[in-house]
Design a protein around this motif. Structure first.
Motif, PDB file in Angstrom:
ATOM      1  N   ASP A 112       8.030  -3.311  -4.203  1.00 12.22           N
ATOM      2  CA  ASP A 112       8.937  -4.296  -3.623  1.00 12.22           C
ATOM      3  C   ASP A 112       9.697  -3.784  -2.403  1.00 12.22           C
ATOM      4  OD1 ASP A 112       8.158  -6.099  -5.556  1.00 12.22           O
ATOM      5  OD2 ASP A 112       9.885  -5.714  -6.860  1.00 12.22           O
ATOM      6  N   GLU A 113       9.733  -2.459  -2.218  1.00  8.88           N
ATOM      7  CA  GLU A 113      10.426  -1.888  -1.059  1.00  8.88           C
ATOM      8  C   GLU A 113       9.653  -2.097   0.242  1.00  8.88           C
ATOM      9  OE1 GLU A 113      10.430   2.122  -2.589  1.00  8.88           O
ATOM     10  OE2 GLU A 113      12.599   2.015  -2.859  1.00  8.88           O
ATOM     11  N   LEU A 114       8.364  -2.400   0.134  1.00  8.22           N
ATOM     12  CA  LEU A 114       7.507  -2.533   1.319  1.00  8.22           C
ATOM     13  C   LEU A 114       7.835  -3.816   2.069  1.00  8.22           C
ATOM     14  CD1 LEU A 114       4.143  -1.362  -0.206  1.00  8.22           C
ATOM     15  CD2 LEU A 114       5.456  -0.193   1.552  1.00  8.22           C
ATOM     16  N   ARG A 115       8.473  -3.638   3.223  1.00  6.47           N
ATOM     17  CA  ARG A 115       8.821  -4.773   4.067  1.00  6.47           C
ATOM     18  C   ARG A 115       8.498  -4.433   5.519  1.00  6.47           C
ATOM     19  NH1 ARG A 115      14.876  -5.236   2.689  1.00  6.47           N
ATOM     20  NH2 ARG A 115      14.561  -3.687   1.092  1.00  6.47           N
ATOM     21  N   PRO A 116       7.996  -5.424   6.261  1.00  7.50           N
ATOM     22  CA  PRO A 116       7.803  -5.178   7.687  1.00  7.50           C
ATOM     23  C   PRO A 116       9.140  -4.802   8.331  1.00  7.50           C
ATOM     24  CG  PRO A 116       6.744  -7.221   7.037  1.00  7.50           C
ATOM     25  CD  PRO A 116       7.581  -6.767   5.877  1.00  7.50           C
ATOM     26  N   MET A 162       0.828  -1.199   0.000  1.00 10.62           N
ATOM     27  CA  MET A 162       0.000   0.000   0.000  1.00 10.62           C
ATOM     28  C   MET A 162       0.866   1.254   0.000  1.00 10.62           C
ATOM     29  SD  MET A 162      -3.442  -0.999   0.343  1.00 10.62           S
ATOM     30  CE  MET A 162      -4.144   0.514   0.855  1.00 10.62           C
ATOM     31  N   GLY A 163       1.838   1.364   0.919  1.00  8.94           N
ATOM     32  CA  GLY A 163       2.726   2.519   0.886  1.00  8.94           C
ATOM     33  C   GLY A 163       2.947   3.169   2.231  1.00  8.94           C
ATOM     34  N   LEU A 164       3.866   4.126   2.222  1.00  7.80           N
ATOM     35  CA  LEU A 164       4.226   4.902   3.397  1.00  7.80           C
ATOM     36  C   LEU A 164       4.342   6.353   2.960  1.00  7.80           C
ATOM     37  CD1 LEU A 164       5.370   5.327   6.305  1.00  7.80           C
ATOM     38  CD2 LEU A 164       7.612   4.793   5.343  1.00  7.80           C
ATOM     39  N   SER A 165       3.730   7.252   3.734  1.00  8.02           N
ATOM     40  CA  SER A 165       3.808   8.676   3.422  1.00  8.02           C
ATOM     41  C   SER A 165       3.962   9.469   4.716  1.00  8.02           C
ATOM     42  CB  SER A 165       2.546   9.125   2.670  1.00  8.02           C
ATOM     43  OG  SER A 165       1.385   8.840   3.425  1.00  8.02           O
ATOM     44  N   THR A 166       4.336  10.742   4.568  1.00  7.51           N
ATOM     45  CA  THR A 166       4.453  11.641   5.713  1.00  7.51           C
ATOM     46  C   THR A 166       3.922  13.015   5.324  1.00  7.51           C
ATOM     47  OG1 THR A 166       5.922  12.402   7.487  1.00  7.51           O
ATOM     48  CG2 THR A 166       6.822  12.455   5.245  1.00  7.51           C
ATOM     49  N   HIS A 167       3.652  13.809   6.349  1.00 10.77           N
ATOM     50  CA  HIS A 167       3.073  15.139   6.179  1.00 10.77           C
ATOM     51  C   HIS A 167       3.451  15.925   7.426  1.00 10.77           C
ATOM     52  CE1 HIS A 167      -0.937  17.580   5.857  1.00 10.77           C
ATOM     53  NE2 HIS A 167       0.068  18.248   5.323  1.00 10.77           N
ATOM     54  N   VAL A 168       3.885  17.169   7.271  1.00  7.36           N
ATOM     55  CA  VAL A 168       4.254  17.981   8.428  1.00  7.36           C
ATOM     56  C   VAL A 168       3.447  19.270   8.418  1.00  7.36           C
ATOM     57  CG1 VAL A 168       6.108  19.134   9.693  1.00  7.36           C
ATOM     58  CG2 VAL A 168       6.586  17.017   8.439  1.00  7.36           C
ATOM     59  N   LEU A 169       2.845  19.559   9.570  1.00  8.79           N
ATOM     60  CA  LEU A 169       2.116  20.810   9.762  1.00  8.79           C
ATOM     61  C   LEU A 169       2.848  21.672  10.789  1.00  8.79           C
ATOM     62  CD1 LEU A 169      -1.529  19.464   9.835  1.00  8.79           C
ATOM     63  CD2 LEU A 169      -0.342  20.635   7.959  1.00  8.79           C
ATOM     64  N   ASP A 170       3.050  22.916  10.440  1.00  8.32           N
ATOM     65  CA  ASP A 170       3.669  23.925  11.293  1.00  8.32           C
ATOM     66  C   ASP A 170       2.548  24.495  12.163  1.00  8.32           C
ATOM     67  OD1 ASP A 170       4.409  26.475  12.235  1.00  8.32           O
ATOM     68  OD2 ASP A 170       5.459  27.013  10.396  1.00  8.32           O
ATOM     69  N   THR A 171       2.502  24.088  13.437  1.00  8.13           N
ATOM     70  CA  THR A 171       1.421  24.528  14.317  1.00  8.13           C
ATOM     71  C   THR A 171       1.638  25.941  14.855  1.00  8.13           C
ATOM     72  OG1 THR A 171       2.421  23.424  16.222  1.00  8.13           O
ATOM     73  CG2 THR A 171       0.778  22.178  14.960  1.00  8.13           C
ATOM     74  N   PRO A 209       2.943  -3.710   5.879  1.00  5.52           N
ATOM     75  CA  PRO A 209       2.914  -2.612   4.914  1.00  5.52           C
ATOM     76  C   PRO A 209       2.356  -2.986   3.543  1.00  5.52           C
ATOM     77  CG  PRO A 209       5.130  -3.431   5.148  1.00  5.52           C
ATOM     78  CD  PRO A 209       4.302  -4.137   6.187  1.00  5.52           C
ATOM     79  N   VAL A 210       2.215  -4.269   3.248  1.00  4.39           N
ATOM     80  CA  VAL A 210       1.657  -4.663   1.957  1.00  4.39           C
ATOM     81  C   VAL A 210       0.140  -4.499   1.964  1.00  4.39           C
ATOM     82  CG1 VAL A 210       1.369  -6.575   0.340  1.00  4.39           C
ATOM     83  CG2 VAL A 210       3.580  -6.206   1.451  1.00  4.39           C
ATOM     84  N   ALA A 211      -0.498  -4.838   3.087  1.00  3.19           N
ATOM     85  CA  ALA A 211      -1.960  -4.778   3.167  1.00  3.19           C
ATOM     86  C   ALA A 211      -2.482  -3.455   3.722  1.00  3.19           C
ATOM     87  CB  ALA A 211      -2.481  -5.927   4.035  1.00  3.19           C
TER      88      ALA A 211
END
Length: 117
Positions: free
Chosen positions: A53-57, A1-10, A95-97
């Motif tokens: 293929d990069e998605l590994r536990p 599925m994937g991995l993402s990030t997001h940053v908010l300046d509070t 991370p695959v599911a």
């Protein structure tokens, strides 16, 4: 599925445009740098951090350049700053599911995170 990030300046109530982020895989106490990035106009990475293929536990680390980001916005920080680089270690069991989203909400003096969707 994937991995993402997001940053908010509070402090300023906006995405952390231009913040530097380093992404590592952690194994046996050693951290291997996988990629460096600068967050876009929405405070996000332009591409997924991991996919296919990069998605590994495993255990991963995101390091956020908080002090440099706030200095670039004209905020005067003490030396050393209260927060400099904020490291977040987290585990991905499936991370695959499942998609893993790791947001950071930050100011020069505080931060919080959670597993987003």
């Amino acid at each position: 599925m994937g991995l993402s990030t997001h940053v908010l300046d509070t402090m300023n109530g906006c995405p952390a445009v231009g913040m530097k982020v380093w992404f590592y895989r952690v194994s046996g106490g050693q951290a291997q740098l996988l990629r460096e990035m600068v967050l876009n106009h929405d405070g996000r990475s332009d591409d997924p951090l991991l996919e296919g293929d990069e998605l590994r536990p495993g255990t991963y680390r995101l390091c956020f350049g908080v002090a440099d980001y706030f200095r670039s916005r004209g905020i005067e920080l003490p030396e050393p700053p209260f927060l400099d680089v904020v490291p977040l270690d987290f585990g991905m069991a499936d991370p695959v599911a499942q998609h893993y989203h790791v947001p950071l909400l930050t100011s020069p003096w505080s931060y919080s995170t959670y597993r987003g969707s």
